[in-house]
Design a protein around this motif. Sequence first.
Motif, PDB file in Angstrom:
ATOM      1  N   UNK A   1     -22.926  25.578  -9.518  1.00  0.00           N
ATOM      2  CA  UNK A   1     -23.380  24.489 -10.389  1.00  0.00           C
ATOM      3  C   UNK A   1     -24.736  23.980  -9.915  1.00  0.00           C
ATOM      4  N   UNK A   2     -24.883  23.764  -8.614  1.00  0.00           N
ATOM      5  CA  UNK A   2     -26.161  23.318  -8.040  1.00  0.00           C
ATOM      6  C   UNK A   2     -27.273  24.322  -8.348  1.00  0.00           C
ATOM      7  N   UNK A   3     -27.032  25.605  -8.079  1.00  0.00           N
ATOM      8  CA  UNK A   3     -28.060  26.631  -8.281  1.00  0.00           C
ATOM      9  C   UNK A   3     -28.460  26.744  -9.746  1.00  0.00           C
ATOM     10  N   UNK A   4     -27.491  26.737 -10.653  1.00  0.00           N
ATOM     11  CA  UNK A   4     -27.798  26.844 -12.089  1.00  0.00           C
ATOM     12  C   UNK A   4     -28.588  25.625 -12.544  1.00  0.00           C
ATOM     13  N   UNK A   5     -28.257  24.451 -12.030  1.00  0.00           N
ATOM     14  CA  UNK A   5     -28.996  23.256 -12.394  1.00  0.00           C
ATOM     15  C   UNK A   5     -30.450  23.349 -11.936  1.00  0.00           C
ATOM     16  N   UNK A   6     -30.690  23.845 -10.736  1.00  0.00           N
ATOM     17  CA  UNK A   6     -32.057  24.018 -10.224  1.00  0.00           C
ATOM     18  C   UNK A   6     -32.795  25.088 -11.036  1.00  0.00           C
ATOM     19  N   UNK A   7     -32.132  26.191 -11.351  1.00  0.00           N
ATOM     20  CA  UNK A   7     -32.758  27.246 -12.154  1.00  0.00           C
ATOM     21  C   UNK A   7     -33.144  26.709 -13.531  1.00  0.00           C
ATOM     22  N   UNK A   8     -32.285  25.879 -14.114  1.00  0.00           N
ATOM     23  CA  UNK A   8     -32.588  25.280 -15.425  1.00  0.00           C
ATOM     24  C   UNK A   8     -33.774  24.333 -15.318  1.00  0.00           C
TER      25      UNK A   8
END
Length: 166
Positions: free
Chosen positions: A142-149
Amino acid sequence: MPDLELIRTREDRKLYALPGVGNLRVGGWLTRKVEASTGGESYIFDKRGFFGPYFTATDTATGTVVGELHPRAIRRGGTVAWRDGEWQLKPAAALRERYALNAPGTEREVATIEGRGWGSRPVKIATDDAAAIDPGLLLFVVYAVRILAEDANTGGGVGASTAAMG
């Protein structure tokens, strides 16, 4: 698939809760580090690297790195090494920051994660059984996808999308 949402708490603007899984506490404006907590475990999630960014998850009790994500530069997604397994994070939509998390050694999709910026509801997760996924792993993804977004929305992905459509 029932949905879960990462939600900013009313009491603390830096604290986000993923009901039934755990919490993420964001740092200041200039840091990408996040403190994560699940039932009895806590982690520090961080984005590192300048030319080839990667994400790490460090267990705060032992100080050891328990998770890493090295995103692919061209096709998005990447391999998530979490404890003893390698999960696959694959793009699940062409024009959105939506990813499918596949279980180690299979093509079985265990969750779909869609990220946006850090607003009040920055990430949505669809899964048949969130309890079947390690809570630390789910928070890390969730953290990584949020940063990628966030990176895609601040120019990193805009040029690529424009070039692909042009």
